[in-house]
Enzyme design. Structure first.
Site, PDB file in Angstrom:
ATOM      1  N   ILE A 125       4.460  70.217  49.201  1.00  0.00           N
ATOM      2  CA  ILE A 125       3.496  71.286  48.870  1.00  0.00           C
ATOM      3  C   ILE A 125       2.049  70.782  48.942  1.00  0.00           C
ATOM      4  O   ILE A 125       1.123  71.566  49.183  1.00  0.00           O
ATOM      5  CB  ILE A 125       3.816  71.876  47.484  1.00  0.00           C
ATOM      6  CG1 ILE A 125       3.210  73.272  47.322  1.00  0.00           C
ATOM      7  CG2 ILE A 125       3.383  70.932  46.345  1.00  0.00           C
ATOM      8  CD1 ILE A 125       3.736  74.043  46.123  1.00  0.00           C
ATOM      9  N   TYR A 150      12.868  68.948  34.525  1.00  0.00           N
ATOM     10  CA  TYR A 150      13.173  69.873  33.401  1.00  0.00           C
ATOM     11  C   TYR A 150      14.590  70.427  33.455  1.00  0.00           C
ATOM     12  O   TYR A 150      15.002  71.181  32.581  1.00  0.00           O
ATOM     13  CB  TYR A 150      12.129  70.988  33.355  1.00  0.00           C
ATOM     14  CG  TYR A 150      10.823  70.576  32.673  1.00  0.00           C
ATOM     15  CD1 TYR A 150      10.640  69.288  32.181  1.00  0.00           C
ATOM     16  CD2 TYR A 150       9.791  71.480  32.513  1.00  0.00           C
ATOM     17  CE1 TYR A 150       9.461  68.917  31.568  1.00  0.00           C
ATOM     18  CE2 TYR A 150       8.598  71.134  31.901  1.00  0.00           C
ATOM     19  CZ  TYR A 150       8.449  69.826  31.419  1.00  0.00           C
ATOM     20  OH  TYR A 150       7.272  69.447  30.795  1.00  0.00           O
ATOM     21  N   GLY A 191       7.225  63.808  39.550  1.00  0.00           N
ATOM     22  CA  GLY A 191       7.591  64.919  40.430  1.00  0.00           C
ATOM     23  C   GLY A 191       6.432  65.524  41.213  1.00  0.00           C
ATOM     24  O   GLY A 191       5.525  64.824  41.661  1.00  0.00           O
ATOM     25  N   SER A 246      10.685  73.840  37.314  1.00  0.00           N
ATOM     26  CA  SER A 246      11.670  73.465  36.287  1.00  0.00           C
ATOM     27  C   SER A 246      12.989  72.922  36.814  1.00  0.00           C
ATOM     28  O   SER A 246      13.845  72.516  36.021  1.00  0.00           O
ATOM     29  CB  SER A 246      11.987  74.650  35.337  1.00  0.00           C
ATOM     30  OG  SER A 246      10.964  74.791  34.380  1.00  0.00           O
ATOM     31  N   THR A 247      13.182  72.879  38.132  1.00  0.00           N
ATOM     32  CA  THR A 247      14.499  72.467  38.669  1.00  0.00           C
ATOM     33  C   THR A 247      14.607  70.957  38.860  1.00  0.00           C
ATOM     34  O   THR A 247      15.649  70.466  39.298  1.00  0.00           O
ATOM     35  CB  THR A 247      14.776  73.139  40.031  1.00  0.00           C
ATOM     36  OG1 THR A 247      13.846  72.639  41.008  1.00  0.00           O
ATOM     37  CG2 THR A 247      14.687  74.648  39.936  1.00  0.00           C
ATOM     38  N   GLY A 248      13.565  70.209  38.551  1.00  0.00           N
ATOM     39  CA  GLY A 248      13.621  68.742  38.677  1.00  0.00           C
ATOM     40  C   GLY A 248      13.811  68.103  37.314  1.00  0.00           C
ATOM     41  O   GLY A 248      14.860  68.248  36.678  1.00  0.00           O
ATOM     42  N   ASN A 284       3.195  69.788  32.944  1.00  0.00           N
ATOM     43  CA  ASN A 284       3.678  69.769  31.560  1.00  0.00           C
ATOM     44  C   ASN A 284       2.548  70.291  30.685  1.00  0.00           C
ATOM     45  O   ASN A 284       1.426  70.484  31.159  1.00  0.00           O
ATOM     46  CB  ASN A 284       4.128  68.362  31.124  1.00  0.00           C
ATOM     47  CG  ASN A 284       3.000  67.352  31.201  1.00  0.00           C
ATOM     48  OD1 ASN A 284       1.971  67.502  30.549  1.00  0.00           O
ATOM     49  ND2 ASN A 284       3.187  66.347  32.023  1.00  0.00           N
ATOM     50  N   ASP A 330       4.060  67.316  40.096  1.00  0.00           N
ATOM     51  CA  ASP A 330       2.818  67.140  39.318  1.00  0.00           C
ATOM     52  C   ASP A 330       2.137  65.836  39.733  1.00  0.00           C
ATOM     53  O   ASP A 330       0.943  65.792  40.044  1.00  0.00           O
ATOM     54  CB  ASP A 330       3.198  67.106  37.826  1.00  0.00           C
ATOM     55  CG  ASP A 330       2.014  67.240  36.884  1.00  0.00           C
ATOM     56  OD1 ASP A 330       2.215  67.095  35.671  1.00  0.00           O
ATOM     57  OD2 ASP A 330       0.897  67.492  37.375  1.00  0.00           O
TER      58      ASP A 330
HETATM   59  N1  APR Z   1       6.374  69.277  47.154  1.00  0.00           N
HETATM   60  C1  APR Z   1       7.208  70.307  46.815  1.00  0.00           C
HETATM   61  N2  APR Z   1       8.159  70.213  45.873  1.00  0.00           N
HETATM   62  C2  APR Z   1       8.291  69.013  45.250  1.00  0.00           C
HETATM   63  C3  APR Z   1       7.459  67.899  45.532  1.00  0.00           C
HETATM   64  C4  APR Z   1       6.474  68.072  46.531  1.00  0.00           C
HETATM   65  N3  APR Z   1       5.632  67.071  46.870  1.00  0.00           N
HETATM   66  N4  APR Z   1       7.845  66.859  44.723  1.00  0.00           N
HETATM   67  C5  APR Z   1       8.872  67.307  43.985  1.00  0.00           C
HETATM   68  N5  APR Z   1       9.154  68.595  44.295  1.00  0.00           N
HETATM   69  C6  APR Z   1      10.197  69.476  43.761  1.00  0.00           C
HETATM   70  C7  APR Z   1      11.386  68.824  43.137  1.00  0.00           C
HETATM   71  O1  APR Z   1      12.307  68.414  44.131  1.00  0.00           O
HETATM   72  C8  APR Z   1      11.920  69.981  42.299  1.00  0.00           C
HETATM   73  O2  APR Z   1      12.731  70.818  43.104  1.00  0.00           O
HETATM   74  O3  APR Z   1       9.610  70.225  42.712  1.00  0.00           O
HETATM   75  C9  APR Z   1      10.661  70.757  41.909  1.00  0.00           C
HETATM   76  C10 APR Z   1      10.251  70.639  40.450  1.00  0.00           C
HETATM   77  O4  APR Z   1      10.571  69.329  40.003  1.00  0.00           O
HETATM   78  P1  APR Z   1       9.573  68.509  39.042  1.00  0.00           P
HETATM   79  O5  APR Z   1       8.392  68.107  39.802  1.00  0.00           O
HETATM   80  O6  APR Z   1      10.402  67.446  38.392  1.00  0.00           O
HETATM   81  O7  APR Z   1       9.088  69.583  37.963  1.00  0.00           O
HETATM   82  P2  APR Z   1       9.860  70.224  36.718  1.00  0.00           P
HETATM   83  O8  APR Z   1      11.331  70.163  36.866  1.00  0.00           O
HETATM   84  O9  APR Z   1       9.185  71.557  36.525  1.00  0.00           O
HETATM   85  O10 APR Z   1       9.483  69.239  35.519  1.00  0.00           O
HETATM   86  C11 APR Z   1       8.144  69.215  35.081  1.00  0.00           C
HETATM   87  O11 APR Z   1       7.959  66.884  35.431  1.00  0.00           O
HETATM   88  O12 APR Z   1       6.428  65.891  36.771  1.00  0.00           O
HETATM   89  C12 APR Z   1       6.711  66.205  35.484  1.00  0.00           C
HETATM   90  O13 APR Z   1       4.557  66.488  34.463  1.00  0.00           O
HETATM   91  C13 APR Z   1       5.711  67.176  34.909  1.00  0.00           C
HETATM   92  O14 APR Z   1       6.554  66.905  32.701  1.00  0.00           O
HETATM   93  C14 APR Z   1       6.531  67.782  33.812  1.00  0.00           C
HETATM   94  C15 APR Z   1       7.914  67.879  34.431  1.00  0.00           C
END
Ligand code: APR
Length: 171
Positions: free
Chosen positions: A11, A121, A32, A117-119, A24, A34
């Site tokens: 992204i 979280y 991730g 939230s699918t990573g 977060n 973020d």
């Molecule tokens: N581009 C697009 N999607 C991505 C990228 C990227 N560069 N990197 C990771 N993802 C995807 C992951 O594969 C997942 O499907 O983003 C989705 C969300 O995953 P996370 O980033 O882990 O976010 P989430 O599950 O919402 O957890 C949020 O993770 O990074 C920390 O600070 C954040 O504490 C918060 C938590």
């Protein structure tokens, strides 16, 4: 007429009006997507985020895009999966709705979402995908500036699964 596009990719590379960050509640960065967004945007993003004093789950806040090709970053905080009995579904829907509303308030036309939230979280991917598609589809039925919503899936498996869910949803 607004359109929904589904792509596999990173992204942080997208030249759109806004990319959505799965942040977060501190808004001070993390892992991730973020972490990827903060690394690509540079230190200016964290500086602006500090001044926002956090964000509640389900809410959304907007900053500049800094070194990203995107003009803005909309930060939203998804729910941590607790088994589904803690309002996770409504909170996740709020993430998509409030991010879109913020984009409309800023007259933005193109917005890209990760799978919130699918990573880390832990939200079950299929359920989260259904909520994302339902919420975005409902929102785009209302008049507004949004011309295109892009769902960006990072992994191939997520991309394939999301496309199947989207296709079955359309029927
Ligand atoms: N581009 C697009 N999607 C991505 C990228 C990227 N560069 N990197 C990771 N993802 C995807 C992951 O594969 C997942 O499907 O983003 C989705 C969300 O995953 P996370 O980033 O882990 O976010 P989430 O599950 O919402 O957890 C949020 O993770 O990074 C920390 O600070 C954040 O504490 C918060 C938590």
């Amino acid at each position: 007429m607004s359109e929904i596009t589904i792509i596999q990719g990173d992204i942080t590379t997208l030249k759109v009006d806004a990319i959505v960050n799965a942040a977060n509640s501190s808004l001070l960065g993390g892992g991730g997507v973020d972490g990827a967004i903060h690394r690509a945007a540079g230190a200016g993003l964290l500086k602006e985020c500090r001044a926002l004093h956090g964000c509640n789950t389900g809410d959304a806040k907007i900053t500049g895009g800094y070194n990203l090709p995107a003009r803005f970053v909309i930060h939203t905080v998804g729910p941590v999966w607790q088994g589904g009995k803690d309002k996770e579904a409504i909170l996740l829907a709020n993430c998509y709705h409030n991010s879109l509303q913020l984009a409309v308030d800023h007259h933005l036309q193109t917005i890209a979402f990760p799978a919130i939230s699918t990573g880390i979280y832990g939200y079950p991917f299929d359920q989260a995908s259904g909520i994302a598609i339902q919420t975005v589809t409902d929102f785009l039925k209302k008049p507004g500036t949004i011309r295109e919503v892009i769902f960006v899936l990072f992994g191939k498996q997520d991309y394939e699964t999301f496309k199947v869910i989207f296709t079955t949803f359309e029927k």
